[in-house]
Design a protein around this motif. Structure first.
Motif, short mmCIF file in Angstrom:
data_model
loop_
_atom_site.label_atom_id
_atom_site.label_comp_id
_atom_site.label_asym_id
_atom_site.label_seq_id
_atom_site.Cartn_x
_atom_site.Cartn_y
_atom_site.Cartn_z
N SER A 217 0.86 -1.19 0.00
CA SER A 217 0.00 0.00 0.00
C SER A 217 0.89 1.23 0.00
O SER A 217 2.02 1.19 0.50
CB SER A 217 -0.93 0.03 1.22
OG SER A 217 -0.20 0.26 2.40
N PRO A 218 0.41 2.35 -0.55
CA PRO A 218 1.22 3.58 -0.57
C PRO A 218 1.55 4.07 0.84
O PRO A 218 2.68 4.51 1.10
CB PRO A 218 0.32 4.58 -1.30
CG PRO A 218 -0.60 3.74 -2.13
CD PRO A 218 -0.82 2.47 -1.34
N THR A 219 0.60 3.99 1.76
CA THR A 219 0.88 4.50 3.11
C THR A 219 1.92 3.65 3.82
O THR A 219 2.83 4.16 4.48
CB THR A 219 -0.42 4.59 3.94
OG1 THR A 219 -1.30 5.51 3.29
CG2 THR A 219 -0.17 5.08 5.35
N TYR A 220 1.83 2.33 3.67
CA TYR A 220 2.84 1.46 4.30
C TYR A 220 4.22 1.74 3.71
O TYR A 220 5.23 1.74 4.43
CB TYR A 220 2.45 -0.01 4.12
CG TYR A 220 3.24 -0.99 4.96
CD1 TYR A 220 3.21 -0.94 6.35
CD2 TYR A 220 4.01 -1.99 4.35
CE1 TYR A 220 3.93 -1.86 7.11
CE2 TYR A 220 4.72 -2.91 5.11
CZ TYR A 220 4.68 -2.85 6.48
OH TYR A 220 5.38 -3.76 7.23
N LEU A 248 -1.35 -0.87 -3.89
CA LEU A 248 -2.41 -1.45 -3.05
C LEU A 248 -2.83 -2.82 -3.60
O LEU A 248 -3.04 -2.96 -4.81
CB LEU A 248 -3.61 -0.50 -3.06
CG LEU A 248 -4.66 -0.74 -1.99
CD1 LEU A 248 -4.11 -0.42 -0.60
CD2 LEU A 248 -5.88 0.14 -2.26
N CYS A 385 -1.31 -3.92 4.13
CA CYS A 385 -2.46 -3.61 3.27
C CYS A 385 -3.74 -3.95 4.02
O CYS A 385 -4.54 -3.10 4.33
CB CYS A 385 -2.41 -4.37 1.95
SG CYS A 385 -3.88 -4.03 0.96
N GLY A 406 -2.37 0.12 4.74
CA GLY A 406 -3.45 -0.03 3.77
C GLY A 406 -4.82 0.32 4.33
O GLY A 406 -5.75 0.63 3.57
N ALA A 408 -5.46 2.98 6.06
CA ALA A 408 -5.61 4.41 5.77
C ALA A 408 -5.93 4.64 4.29
O ALA A 408 -6.60 5.61 3.95
CB ALA A 408 -4.32 5.14 6.13
N ASP A 409 -5.45 3.75 3.44
CA ASP A 409 -5.66 3.92 2.00
C ASP A 409 -7.01 3.40 1.52
O ASP A 409 -7.37 3.61 0.36
CB ASP A 409 -4.55 3.21 1.21
CG ASP A 409 -3.18 3.84 1.43
OD1 ASP A 409 -3.14 5.06 1.66
OD2 ASP A 409 -2.18 3.12 1.38
N THR A 410 -7.72 2.65 2.36
CA THR A 410 -8.94 2.01 1.87
C THR A 410 -10.22 2.42 2.61
O THR A 410 -11.30 2.27 2.06
CB THR A 410 -8.83 0.46 1.95
OG1 THR A 410 -8.44 0.10 3.28
CG2 THR A 410 -7.82 -0.07 0.96
N GLN A 412 -12.54 5.28 4.40
CA GLN A 412 -12.72 6.74 4.51
C GLN A 412 -13.70 7.05 5.64
O GLN A 412 -14.84 6.58 5.62
CB GLN A 412 -13.28 7.28 3.20
CG GLN A 412 -12.28 7.24 2.07
CD GLN A 412 -12.96 7.66 0.78
OE1 GLN A 412 -13.66 6.87 0.15
NE2 GLN A 412 -12.79 8.92 0.40
#
Ligand code: ADP
Length: 486
Positions: A217-220, A248, A385, A406, A408-410, A412
Motif C-alpha cells: 500500500s502507498p501509506t505502508y 495497493l 495492506c 493499507g 488508511a488507503d482504503t 474513509q
C-alpha cells in the motif's frame, strides 16, 4: 497493450494450496490478474504436506532437479497444477525432508528450507527451458532468490541480466539466520549495516539486492521509511526510496462476492441488502447469542498477533459489553498467540450472553461473519495492506480501523467506515462510538455507508497494471546497465 512478459513468481504461500494470511491470497490472485493482461506467469511454491499427500489436479512431473548447494547437489521433485479457475501454471518444489511437515513455518531450519526453495525455484526455469524476463519474489522466504540473482546469478549464463522485483508484505518477519547460509547458496557478498556480526537478514537482503522494491500500500511504503515503522530497516529503505513503491493489493471480487459465495446460506447484493438480515440472525444463532436485530453486532476475524492492535482491544471490549455505548454483541474468530486467545476466552466467559470467541482458523465461518456482522474491527498497530477491511466492506460490514498502512488507503471516515489515529484504547473507543451512534440513531446514513463500502472497488486489475509498470522499469534498469541497490 504492453509487451507480454515472462514472469517467474515465487511465494511461500499461494491460496488455496497454502494460506496463513494475506500473502496466500495475493499469491493466488495477482498471477491471474497479470495473466489476464496477457503475461506468461509461472508460480512456484514449496510442496507442503497436502501436495505430497495428493492434491486434486496436481500431478508429479517426470523431472528431478539437482539443486546446487554448499552441501552438494540436492535432488528435488516437481509437481504441476494450475491456479483454480485459470490456466496459470503453478509448480511445487518437492523436498520431503524440508517441506513435508505439519506446518509451513516455525522450524529451526526455516532459513535453510526457504533458501533451498528459492534456489530450487531458480533451477526449475532452465529445466523447463523457459527464461523469465523478471523474477518476482515475495517476503523474506524468497529473498534468497533475489540475492542470488544479484550476485552469483550475474555469472550464470541463463540468468545474467534478469532483474527482480521484491515485494514486502510484512516487514515484521525478516528471516534472520547466520552467515553459513551464503556458503550454502554459493554466494559471495559483504555484510550490511543492518546485520550484526555473522547475521544474515533476508528481508534486508531482498530490499538491498532487488532491482526494484515495492510494498502493498502507498501509506505502508511511507511508514516503513520511518524509525517507528521501519522495524530496524528504515535506513535501508530510505536508501532505496526512489526504487520503493506502494501498490495497493486488490481483492478477488469473484471469490469474495456475497451474491454467490458458496459458504453463505443467505445471499444478497446492493439491491437486496435487506436479505442480509437472515444471515445475521443465522450467525447469532450459530454463535449462541440472542437473535436481536436492534443491537449492533461487532466482529473481528484476524490472526491473533500483536500487529493486529489487540493490546488496545481488551479494555475496549469490556467497556462495550458492559453497556457503555448501549447494548452490543461481539463475535471474534481468530487464532494465534496464547496470550490473546486467553484474553478473548476470558472476555467471552465473562460476557457470556453478548460475546462468543471462536479461537480457530475457520475459512467457512469467516465469510458468514463478514456477511452477518454490522461493524468490523481492525485496530491494527501496523497493517501493510489488510484484506479484512476490504472483505468486510464488500459484505456490508462497516469497518472501524486505525488509519495505518493499507487501512488508511482504503477506509474513509464517515463514508465507508470509521478511522482513528492514536494507538490507544481511547481513540479506538471514540471511533467505535461514532459508528454505534449512527447505527442506532440514523438508519438511512448507516445504509448509505454500507452501500458505499459495497461499491468500493479495489480491483486486482488496477494493481496488476501497477506491477506491470514496475516490471517494465526493472527490465529497463537492467538493460540500461545500472547496478541494483549498490
Ligand atoms: P494478514 O495477512 O496480516 O493475516 P489480512 O487482513 O491481509 O491480514 O488477511 C487476513 C486473511 O485471513 C483474510 O482473508 C481473513 O478473512 C483470513 N483470516 C484470518 N484469520 C482467520 C481465521 N481465524 N479463520 C478464517 N480466516 C481467517
Amino acid at each position: 497493450m504492453a509487451e507480454p512478459l515472462k514472469i517467474l513468481f515465487l511465494s511461500a504461500e499461494v491460496a488455496p494450496f497454502a494460506k496463513t494470511g494475506g500473502l496466500g491470497d495475493i499469491g493466488g490472485s495477482l498471477p491471474q490478474a497479470l495473466a489476464a493482461l496477457g503475461h506468461d506467469v509461472r508460480v512456484v511454491m514449496p510442496a507442503y504436506k497436502n501436495i505430497e499427500a495428493g492434491y486434486p489436479g496436481v500431478e508429479a512431473l517426470p523431472l528431478q532437479l539437482q539443486v546446487p548447494t554448499g552441501d552438494g547437489l540436492i535432488p528435488a521433485g516437481v509437481f504441476e497444477g494450475v491456479l483454480p479457475g485459470s490456466d496459470v501454471p503453478i509448480y511445487f518444489i518437492g523436498q520431503w525432508h524440508l517441506f513435508n511437515r505439519d506446518n509451513y513455518y516455525g522450524y529451526w531450519d526455516d532459513a535453510y528450507r526457504f533458501a533451498f526453495f528459492s534456489r530450487a525455484a531458480l533451477a526449475l526455469a532452465p529445466a523447463l527451458d523457459w527464461r523469465p524476463d523478471v523474477v518476482h519474489a515475495h517476503d523474506w522466504h524468497t529473498a534468497p532468490a533475489v540475492t542470488w540473482l544479484a550476485t552469483a546469478g550475474q555469472a550464470n549464463s541463463f540468468y545474467r541480466g534478469v532483474p527482480s522485483l521484491f515485494t514486502i508484505h510484512n516487514l515484521a518477519h525478516q528471516g534472520k539466520t547466520n552467515w553459513h547460509i551464503f556458503h550454502y547458496l554459493g554466494i559471495v557478498t559483504h555484510g550490511l549495516t543492518e546485520e550484526h556480526y555473522d547475521e544474515v537478514n533476508f528481508m534486508a537482503r531482498g530490499i538491498y539486492h532487488a532491482t526494484l522494491v515495492n510494498t502493498v500500500s502507498p501509506t505502508y511504503a511511507r511508514e516503513i521509511q520511518t524509525y517507528q515503522g521501519g522495524a530496524g530497516l528504515d535506513g535501508l529503505l530510505r536508501h532505496r526510496q526512489y526504487d520503493l513503491h506502494g501498490i495497493l493489493n486488490g481483492l478477488d471480487y469473484d471469490a469474495w462476492n456475497p451474491a454467490t459465495d458458496p459458504r453463505l446460506e443467505h445471499h444478497f447484493d446492493l439491491e437486496t441488502l435487506d436479505e442480509r438480515l437472515a444471515g445475521r440472525r443465522a450467525l447469532q444463532a450459530y454463535a449462541g447469542l440472542p437473535q436481536r436485530d436492534d443491537v449492533p453486532l461487532l466482529a473481528m476475524v484476524s490472526r491473533l498477533d500483536w500487529q493486529k492492535g489487540l493490546d488496545i482491544m481488551g479494555h475496549m471490549v469490556h467497556l462495550l459489553l458492559n453497556g457503555a455505548a448501549g447494548d452490543a454483541q461481539f463475535i471474534v474468530l481468530g487464532t494465534g498467540e496464547p496470550h490473546y486467545e486467553g484474553m478473548f476466552a476470558h472476555l467471552a466467559s465473562y460476557h457470556r450472553d453478548k460475546m462468543t470467541a471462536f479461537l480457530a482458523y475457520n475459512a467457512g465461518l469467516a465469510p458468514r461473519i463478514y456477511a452477518g456482522s454490522d461493524i468490523f474491527l481492525m485496530p491494527s498497530l501496523f497493517e501493510p495492506c489488510g484484506l479484512g477491511q476490504m472483505i468486510a466492506m464488500r459484505y456490508g460490514s462497516v469497518p472501524v480501523v486505525r488509519a495505518t498502512g493499507g487501512l488508511a488507503d482504503t477506509v474513509q471516515e464517515g463514508i465507508t467506515g470509521y478511522t482513528f489515529y492514536d494507538y490507544s484504547a481511547e481513540a479506538f473507543w471514540q471511533a467505535l462510538q461514532r459508528a454505534i451512534y449512527i447505527f442506532n440513531a440514523d438508519k438511512a446514513s448507516w445504509r448509505q455507508i454500507q452501500r458505499n463500502g459495497m461499491l468500493a472497488n479495489f480491483s486486482w486489475e488496477r494493481s496488476a497494471l501497477g506491477y506491470q509498470q514496475l516490471f517494465e522499469w526493472a527490465i529497463a534498469r537492467m538493460q540500461g546497465g545500472a547496478a541494483s541497490g549498490e
